[in-house]
Design a protein around this motif. Structure first.
Motif, short mmCIF file in Angstrom:
data_model
loop_
_atom_site.label_atom_id
_atom_site.label_comp_id
_atom_site.label_asym_id
_atom_site.label_seq_id
_atom_site.Cartn_x
_atom_site.Cartn_y
_atom_site.Cartn_z
N SER A 135 -40.81 86.20 -7.87
CA SER A 135 -40.67 86.75 -9.20
C SER A 135 -40.42 88.32 -8.89
O SER A 135 -39.72 89.07 -9.69
CB SER A 135 -41.94 86.75 -9.96
N LYS A 136 -40.36 88.78 -7.70
CA LYS A 136 -40.10 90.19 -7.27
C LYS A 136 -38.61 90.30 -6.54
O LYS A 136 -38.58 89.64 -5.35
CB LYS A 136 -41.18 90.70 -6.33
N PRO A 137 -37.79 91.00 -6.84
CA PRO A 137 -36.40 91.05 -6.04
C PRO A 137 -36.97 91.62 -4.72
O PRO A 137 -37.78 92.39 -4.34
CB PRO A 137 -35.94 92.19 -6.78
N GLY A 138 -36.06 91.33 -3.54
CA GLY A 138 -36.42 91.36 -2.25
C GLY A 138 -37.32 90.60 -1.39
O GLY A 138 -37.31 90.59 -0.16
N LEU A 139 -38.20 89.87 -2.22
CA LEU A 139 -39.12 88.67 -1.65
C LEU A 139 -38.07 87.44 -1.34
O LEU A 139 -37.24 87.16 -1.76
CB LEU A 139 -40.32 88.56 -2.25
N LEU A 140 -38.94 86.65 -0.31
CA LEU A 140 -38.20 85.35 -0.06
C LEU A 140 -38.32 84.01 -0.87
O LEU A 140 -37.63 83.48 -1.67
CB LEU A 140 -38.59 84.99 1.49
N CYS A 141 -39.78 83.92 -1.31
CA CYS A 141 -40.10 82.80 -2.07
C CYS A 141 -41.51 82.97 -2.51
O CYS A 141 -42.32 83.74 -2.25
CB CYS A 141 -39.79 81.36 -1.29
N THR A 142 -41.86 82.09 -3.61
CA THR A 142 -43.10 81.73 -4.01
C THR A 142 -43.68 80.37 -3.49
O THR A 142 -42.99 79.30 -3.77
CB THR A 142 -43.34 81.41 -5.60
N VAL A 143 -44.90 80.35 -2.97
CA VAL A 143 -45.56 79.27 -2.46
C VAL A 143 -46.83 79.04 -3.41
O VAL A 143 -47.58 79.95 -3.65
CB VAL A 143 -46.12 79.40 -0.92
N ASP A 144 -46.80 77.76 -4.02
CA ASP A 144 -47.56 77.27 -5.13
C ASP A 144 -48.43 76.18 -4.65
O ASP A 144 -47.85 75.16 -4.31
CB ASP A 144 -46.81 76.97 -6.52
N THR A 145 -49.77 76.29 -4.27
CA THR A 145 -50.42 74.90 -3.76
C THR A 145 -51.56 74.75 -4.82
O THR A 145 -52.16 75.63 -5.39
CB THR A 145 -50.94 75.32 -2.44
N THR A 146 -51.95 73.57 -4.91
CA THR A 146 -53.03 73.08 -5.55
C THR A 146 -53.77 71.96 -4.94
O THR A 146 -53.28 71.15 -4.37
CB THR A 146 -52.69 72.41 -7.06
N VAL A 147 -55.06 72.14 -4.79
CA VAL A 147 -56.02 71.27 -3.86
C VAL A 147 -57.10 70.96 -4.87
O VAL A 147 -57.45 71.33 -5.82
CB VAL A 147 -56.36 71.90 -2.63
N ALA A 148 -57.75 69.98 -4.32
CA ALA A 148 -58.87 69.15 -4.89
C ALA A 148 -60.00 68.91 -3.93
O ALA A 148 -59.60 68.30 -2.75
CB ALA A 148 -58.53 68.10 -5.69
N THR A 149 -61.29 69.24 -4.14
CA THR A 149 -62.24 68.65 -2.91
C THR A 149 -62.66 67.28 -3.38
O THR A 149 -62.21 66.65 -4.08
CB THR A 149 -63.59 69.60 -3.40
N ASN A 150 -63.44 66.77 -2.38
CA ASN A 150 -63.77 65.54 -2.10
C ASN A 150 -64.96 65.19 -3.06
O ASN A 150 -65.59 63.92 -2.86
CB ASN A 150 -63.98 64.93 -0.78
N THR A 151 -65.53 66.00 -3.62
CA THR A 151 -66.80 65.90 -4.28
C THR A 151 -66.46 64.96 -5.58
O THR A 151 -65.39 64.72 -6.00
CB THR A 151 -67.37 67.08 -4.74
N ASN A 152 -67.68 64.65 -6.23
CA ASN A 152 -67.56 64.17 -7.53
C ASN A 152 -68.33 64.67 -8.67
O ASN A 152 -69.47 64.68 -8.37
CB ASN A 152 -68.09 62.67 -7.50
N PRO A 153 -67.78 65.35 -9.61
CA PRO A 153 -66.36 65.58 -9.79
C PRO A 153 -65.68 66.35 -8.83
O PRO A 153 -66.53 67.52 -8.30
CB PRO A 153 -66.23 65.77 -11.29
N PRO A 154 -64.35 66.42 -8.52
CA PRO A 154 -63.63 67.29 -7.73
C PRO A 154 -63.38 68.38 -8.35
O PRO A 154 -63.45 68.74 -9.49
CB PRO A 154 -62.28 66.47 -7.60
N VAL A 155 -63.52 69.56 -7.55
CA VAL A 155 -63.21 71.06 -8.01
C VAL A 155 -61.81 71.36 -7.53
O VAL A 155 -61.47 71.04 -6.26
CB VAL A 155 -64.26 71.92 -7.18
N ARG A 156 -61.08 71.70 -8.51
CA ARG A 156 -59.49 71.87 -8.17
C ARG A 156 -59.23 73.54 -8.07
O ARG A 156 -59.83 74.41 -8.73
CB ARG A 156 -58.77 71.42 -9.32
N GLN A 157 -58.46 73.86 -7.41
CA GLN A 157 -58.07 75.29 -7.19
C GLN A 157 -56.63 75.39 -6.91
O GLN A 157 -56.03 74.51 -6.36
CB GLN A 157 -58.63 75.96 -5.92
N SER A 158 -55.95 76.23 -7.73
CA SER A 158 -54.36 76.46 -7.66
C SER A 158 -54.15 77.91 -7.26
O SER A 158 -54.60 78.83 -7.82
CB SER A 158 -53.56 76.05 -8.77
#
Length: 471
Positions: A135-158
């Motif tokens: 989103s900023k000129p001069g930078l290379l790329c954006t990395v967007d990751t979403t994960v979830a823990t193995n718990t029940n219920p899972p906890v998600r983080q992006s």
């Protein structure tokens, strides 16, 4: 009885609150786990740029670390001539998208044996990975990751973060000399020989014999053999570009010197020789951020962080000595005497006696290269054959007796004492001269430098101020 009832209600309330606190603490703990998992997933993407071979066999990912554009100088780059990144996608239509809903993507991401994120599977899994334009000129790329823990219920983080790219120009020749190379007198001839790459000389080139320039041949063996050990000097990649003339000090009177077709003479002023330039201020900023920066005094002692304090100087051997193969010292920048852009009157002298150095030495002054050991035997890859497009074709070669493994970039002159061997590239704005009879510099070119890959420096990095969480 009333008091007992009140105490019972109070106890029940406290137990309920304690249970809620335990649940909240557990959720908070899992949120921290999810946070670090998402962050680690993003950092693994950064690692792909630094170790492209780890994803070379994965079609969906193999093109990520490749430089697919050319800059204004025609060199390979992550950016085009206008400075736009090669990553052009959006969050909705990214350049790279991996999602666990696809069975093949799920295996690629989370398979416990072969998945890219297999080390995380005990804690959680990657649900989605996207790479798209910054989103900023001069930078290379954006990395967007979403994960979830193995718990029940899972906890998600992006997590989102943007990457910047190190804009250090490539070195496209094995040896580059800005002035004359050699003097027209016995013993003063050029001490330099080149394998696997180009020799660029801004002025005249002085040779002892006309046959010192190897013949370029596609049938030449790819070995670590020195030229003096060959019956006929041949190389598959060697090209010589000489701005002025070529002079030979030992020519039989009845012969006229003849040179191979891969030696190009009188290139200046037309069409001219283009040297790879590393601007002083630019490389100095890079060194202060990603490497080590030193000031120098007139005795040749070095001072970390550019602070000259009497009695606190250290010798260059302490700075430029690698303990062995793999002891990568990164970028080391030695400034001028007054820490201003180099001139003829502010250049210090750095004497390098360490038996082996692995890294990038940028010296804004003169260098005496006189290693006092026999060097190291290193395994390297030959350059990419001209008619091939895959790294598979590069030949593994063992180079013995290497004193220097990396880049030597000097704004002044280089003086060679003894027989010095180097794998990488050498540039000098002045000249390269021998200190005496028998001194020589033999260079095997590292073809990775042609693509701007410098060991010891980050290919990409997390741009400050761009890290954020979505949820």
């Amino acid at each position: 009885m009333v008091i007992a009832l009140i105490l019972s209600l109070l106890g029940a309330t406290l137990l309920n609150l304690a249970g809620q606190e335990a649940i909240s603490a557990g959720l908070a703990s899992q949120a921290v786990v999810a946070h670090h998992l998402a962050d680690a997933a993003g950092e693994l993407v950064v690692a792909w740029f630094h170790s492209p071979r780890t994803i070379a066999d994965v079609p969906q990912l193999s093109s990520i670390p490749e430089k697919r554009n050319h800059d204004r100088e025609g060199a390979l780059s992550f950016f085009d001539a206008s400075g736009h990144s090669q990553f052009v996608g959006t969050a909705d239509h990214p350049d790279v998208l991996l999602h666990m809903s696809s069975p093949s993507d799920y295996r690629l991401l989370n398979d416990p044996e072969t998945g890219m994120f297999r080390t995380m599977t005990q804690l959680g899994q990657v649900e989605e990975l996207k790479i798209y334009a910054p989103s900023k000129p001069g930078l290379l790329c954006t990395v967007d990751t979403t994960v979830a823990t193995n718990t029940n219920p899972p906890v998600r983080q992006s997590i989102l973060m943007q990457l910047g790219a190190l804009d250090l120009p490539p070195l496209r020749a094995a040896v580059q000399v800005g002035q004359h190379l050699g003097r027209f007198q016995p013993g003063g001839e050029s001490p330099v020989s080149v394998h696997w790459g180009e020799l660029k000389v801004g002025g005249n080139l002085v040779l002892t014999h006309a046959d010192e320039i190897p013949l370029r041949s596609t049938l030449a063996p790819i070995t670590g053999q020195a030229y003096e050990e060959m019956t006929q000097r041949e190389d598959r990649w060697m090209e010589g570009w000489i701005g002025g003339t070529v002079q030979v000090t030992h020519v039989p009177s009845e012969q006229v010197p003849s040179y191979p077709s891969n030696l190009h003479i009188s290139q200046n002023p037309i069409p001219g020789i283009r040297f790879d330039e590393w601007p002083y201020e630019h490389i100095k900023r890079i060194a202060k951020r990603f490497g080590r920066y030193f000031a120098i005094d007139r005795e040749g002692l070095l001072y970390p962080q550019g602070i000259v304090e009497p009695g606190r100087g250290i010798s260059p051997d302490e700075v430029f000595r690698s303990k062995g193969i793999g002891d990568q010292l990164g970028l080391i920048f030695i400034d001028t005497l007054d820490q201003m852009p180099p001139r003829t009157d502010n250049l210090g002298v750095v004497k390098l006696h360490a038996p082996y150095f692995e890294g990038m030495a940028v010296v804004q002054g003169h260098v005496v290269l006189a290693p006092n050991g026999s060097g190291q035997s290193i395994g390297v890859r030959s350059p990419q054959p001209v008619d091939q497009a895959s790294d598979v074709a590069r030949t593994l070669v063992q180079l013995s007796g290497m004193h220097f493994n990396g880049v030597l970039h000097v704004s002044g002159d280089i003086t060679i004492t003894g027989k010095v061997t180097l794998y990488g590239a050498v540039t000098s704005s002045g000249t390269i001269a021998s200190a005496g009879s028998g001194s020589s510099l033999e260079v095997w070119y590292d073809d990775d430098l042609n693509r701007g890959y410098y060991r010891g420096l980050p290919q990409v990095y997390r741009a400050p101020g761009t890290w954020m969480t979505r949820y």
